[in-house]
Design a protein around this motif. Structure first.
Motif, PDB file in Angstrom:
ATOM      1  N   LYS A 197      45.705  26.440  35.720  1.00 34.03           N
ATOM      2  CA  LYS A 197      44.535  26.279  34.855  1.00 34.03           C
ATOM      3  C   LYS A 197      44.227  24.810  34.557  1.00 34.03           C
ATOM      4  O   LYS A 197      43.053  24.435  34.448  1.00 34.03           O
ATOM      5  N   GLU A 198      45.253  23.948  34.428  1.00 29.73           N
ATOM      6  CA  GLU A 198      44.980  22.530  34.177  1.00 29.73           C
ATOM      7  C   GLU A 198      44.284  21.888  35.371  1.00 29.73           C
ATOM      8  O   GLU A 198      43.327  21.118  35.219  1.00 29.73           O
ATOM      9  N   LYS A 199      44.757  22.215  36.574  1.00 26.77           N
ATOM     10  CA  LYS A 199      44.143  21.660  37.780  1.00 26.77           C
ATOM     11  C   LYS A 199      42.700  22.135  37.923  1.00 26.77           C
ATOM     12  O   LYS A 199      41.795  21.345  38.239  1.00 26.77           O
ATOM     13  N   ARG A 202      40.526  20.355  35.355  1.00 30.88           N
ATOM     14  CA  ARG A 202      40.255  18.974  35.763  1.00 30.88           C
ATOM     15  C   ARG A 202      39.188  18.925  36.856  1.00 30.88           C
ATOM     16  O   ARG A 202      38.268  18.091  36.813  1.00 30.88           O
TER      17      ARG A 202
END
Length: 385
Positions: A197-199, A202
């Protein structure tokens, strides 16, 4: 108006947008068909996004407490949090099924035990009706019905129904297989979203700043953060409120020595996830189950439900869910009504946080406009000021 390249570009966009909107209105059926076709293709991925959003709420809380301050377990934190979330969800569903299944079985056994008494009452009613049978016989004879014709029509209707059932069987099986495959693909897609989810976030921010002006991208991210906070708060508050309400019913029904206390409490907790109207569905089912054993206790249960509903509506819901959503009760009712009309139960769950986001954005817009006109927003005191 200054006539420059930017002005010409804006005018061309407005003209092209107007022409496209006019063409869409002229071919509305084709446009709706294309939208439906596109949604059908994207439905597994949209379902996966929805599942990922729901699972992310407990997963985020679990992940926050895993390996706190330990770098060694950093790589295992995300998969372990996802596994624990799935195990917890399956455990809750298994517990609910373990309570509801035996309770329903006991209710059916109670119905079977009381069936002889009901048959005796029915026999007594038939004996009382026997005195009126001669009049009924004369009335039927006066109708002069053609029973052979009626039987032929009934046989023809049954044959048509059987043919339609056989012909729709393939479509029904295909629909079940398609729905199951859509759910499986969406579930797998949600796992990929949660694990990265962070990737993905971003990359989404990079796309926003690449395609939109910086100010518009900042505003879009602000709205998305507000949406995430509102939906997450609503989901957490709704689940907590349902657990509290179910516990209240279990305790109160146990104190009044009512049957099926645990079963009715679990049913009300599950149906209370549907805002406003869900608890009443649980009340109807609970009253029906209790009425099988004792109709008088069913009446007491309805009174108890109304009392606990007032406590829940005036004390629990505003503090648990209302504070997280921030939407006045009149707009909550409007959101539930509109969402139910458009999308059924899913619309009821979706429209409350959606309307809350729109309400917060409109409130910010009004306050900003008042300040631009040098008017103090606190001049009109109230909950929305």
């Amino acid at each position: 108006m200054e006539w420059n390249k930017q002005t010409v570009k804006s005018l061309l966009l407005v003209v092209c947008g107007g022409v496209a909107f006019y063409c869409a209105l002229q071919h509305l059926g084709t446009v709706l068909g294309a939208v439906g076709w596109l949604l059908g293709i994207l439905s597994p991925f949209l379902l996966g996004c929805a599942i990922a959003f729901v699972l992310n709420v407990p997963m985020r809380a679990i992940e926050r407490h895993l390996y706190s301050g330990v770098r060694k377990g950093g790589k295992l934190r995300r998969p372990l949090a996802l596994v624990l979330t799935l195990v917890g969800l399956l455990g809750v569903l298994s517990l609910a099924c373990g309570v509801i299944g035996p309770g329903i079985r006991e209710a059916l056994r109670s119905i079977g035990g009381q069936l002889p008494t009901a048959l005796d009452r029915f026999e007594t009613w038939l004996l009382q009706l026997e005195a009126w049978l001669p009049y009924a016989k004369d009335l039927v004879a006066s109708w002069e019905l053609d029973w052979s014709s009626l039987s032929q029509k009934a046989i023809g209707l049954a044959q048509n129904w059987g043919t339609a059932l056989v012909s729709s069987g393939g479509g029904l099986i295909g629909g079940v297989v398609s729905g199951l495959s859509t759910f499986v693909i969406g579930l797998i897609f949600s796992f990929y979203i949660l694990l990265q989810k962070e990737k993905l976030a971003r990359q989404g921010r990079q796309c926003l700043y690449a395609l939109l002006p910086e100010r518009a991208a900042d505003r879009t991210l602000e709205v998305l953060r507000l949406t995430d906070r509102t939906f997450s708060g609503f989901l957490s508050g709704q689940c907590l409120e349902a657990c509290i309400l179910g516990t209240l019913f279990v305790v109160a029904m146990s104190l009044f020595r009512m049957p099926y206390a645990l079963l009715v409490g679990v049913l009300i907790a599950l149906t209370a996830l549907i805002p406003i109207v869900g608890a009443f569905i649980g009340c109807a089912v609970g009253a029906l189950l209790i009425a099988i054993s004792d109709p008088r206790q069913a009446l007491v249960f309805v009174i108890l439900f109304l009392v606990l509903q007032q406590i829940e509506g005036n004390l629990i819901y505003p503090h648990v869910v209302g504070s997280s959503v921030g939407l006045p009760s009149i707009w909550v009712l409007a959101a539930v009504t509109l969402g139910g009309k458009l999308m059924g139960i899913a619309g009821m769950l979706f429209f409350i946080p959606l309307c809350s986001v729109l309400y917060a954005l409109f409130r910010q817009f009004v306050i900003r406009r008042l300040r631009q006109r040098h008017v103090d927003p606190k001049k009109w005191k109230g909950p929305a000021a």
